[in-house]
Write an enzyme that holds these catalytic residues in place. Sequence first.
Site, PDB file in Angstrom:
ATOM      1  CB  SER A   1      -0.914  -0.451   1.534  1.00 22.73           C
ATOM      2  OG  SER A   1      -0.053   0.132   2.417  1.00 22.73           O
ATOM      3  CE  LYS A   2      -2.068   5.941  -3.315  1.00 24.55           C
ATOM      4  NZ  LYS A   2      -3.054   6.758  -3.826  1.00 24.55           N
ATOM      5  NE  ARG A   3      -2.136   3.635   5.223  1.00 25.96           N
ATOM      6  CZ  ARG A   3      -2.351   3.017   6.213  1.00 25.96           C
ATOM      7  NH1 ARG A   3      -1.540   3.259   7.100  1.00 25.96           N
ATOM      8  NH2 ARG A   3      -2.521   1.769   6.194  1.00 25.96           N
ATOM      9  CE  LYS A   4       1.348  -0.036   7.332  1.00 26.88           C
ATOM     10  NZ  LYS A   4      -0.048  -1.750   7.378  1.00 26.88           N
ATOM     11  CG  ASN A   5       7.282  -0.638   0.157  1.00 24.93           C
ATOM     12  OD1 ASN A   5       7.708  -0.162   0.161  1.00 24.93           O
ATOM     13  ND2 ASN A   5       6.487  -1.985   1.030  1.00 24.93           N
TER      14      ASN A   5
END
Length: 486
Positions: free
Chosen positions: A255-259
Amino acid sequence: MSEQPPRVRIAPSPTGDPHVGTAYVALFNSTFARANGGTFLLRIDDTDRTRYRADSERAIMESLRWLGIRWDEGPDVGGPHAPYRQSERGDIYRRRAEEMVARGAAYRCFCTAERLERMRAAQRADKRFAGYDRACRGLSAAEVERLRAEGKPHVIRLLVPLDGSTAVHDELHGQIVVANAEIDDQVLFKSDGFPTYHLANCADDIAMGITHVIRAEEWIISTPKHVLIYRALGAPLPRFYHVPLLRNADKSKISKRKNPVSLDYYRRQGYLPEALLNFLANMGWASPEGKEIFDREHFARHFRPEDIHLGGPVFDLEKLRWMNGVYIRALPPAELVERLRSEGFLPAAADAASVGRVLPLVAERLHLLSEFEELTRFYFAEPGAIAVAELGPLKGGAAGCARLLAEAGAALARVGRWEGGEIEPVLETARAALAASKPELFMPLRLALTGRKDSPPILEVMQVLGKDKVLARLALAARSLAEPSS
Ligand code: GLU
């Protein structure tokens, strides 16, 4: 199973930035097709008009091209089954949906959004099977005609058998059997004239002769519905391979938030396409020769889709950075220059010869093309005057440093052959004569020559810069320290 060459596809949805998961699945599909004399096609799954983003299709194609992934049929290159954009194939889906109604495999549903909302609320309240309650299955033919004549909007739903079960054979996961009672009467065709994903993809996979469906694991739960659609349309099933999703380090779906998930991000950072592809291949597959670094030829020679791993592959950005560095170091200087230039990372003054000279000094620290300019600034840009504040509390202050640099410059001017073995003793003699410690001499030298406190080894820097540049930079720095206000 037929022995015909495989026909495979990806069907990305143009809903945002080109996703690294699209590249992952495209890599497997395109490699499989290429290695087996098959055909790989790109189809744009753009029937969800609420999430559609106009520039996304172009961005997806550009990213795939950047990666070196080519398709044989697609919206831009055409092909025997054009159009390859689902939004342009409306009639096909309408006909398929009507065909399913005529065969008793689908039915018209006139339920309003309000009724469906009330139904869902009630299901939530008493925790019943969440799905359509099949209210319209009981409508008589006459009733359906009356409602249609009144112009009532309707959808077409899959008529799932009430009992029995549906089996899916997945080449990676094996046999999956789902009780039909658990399968929703899926909407196939919406009242806005667009199909849902399920109908559109099955209809197209049938029309386009897709033999192997290699796609993300998240679609596995939809596959029993797809099997029912295939059957209703009298079409043979393709082979299914549901590929594990890429994961964040905590094992959640990437996911964008983590990677970073956008392929644009990787390009802008200066990842090399071949490094990213090698990394992605390793996520789902292991070379039978135990290689971690391999090119696409090696991959194509050995890859078989049935060997894709089922473990949730963790997208380890540090590992990718490392691998990218390995690939960058393996490029011949002229090729590196070309890559830097085409991606906009080449310092203005650089050419193959100068890059070849400076590269060995920074290669070990270079992981991304975007880092090249910063790491080699000492070489391609003049550091200019030393900021006195940078020097810190050095013996003799600015004036003392100015003298050190001037004296060092004078000593270096006498060096005949400009190489490490000649430079070092001359510098040592000068240092002893000046009664300076190593840091006392080397810190100002480093700043004068590179403009920074951390640089590659200073003797190597001197050699690469050449005598003239070294003397000029020392003189300039000495002057600037002697007259700090100017
Ligand atoms: N649009 C879907 C996706 O992007 C296609 C899934 C499929 O390959 O059937 O994941």
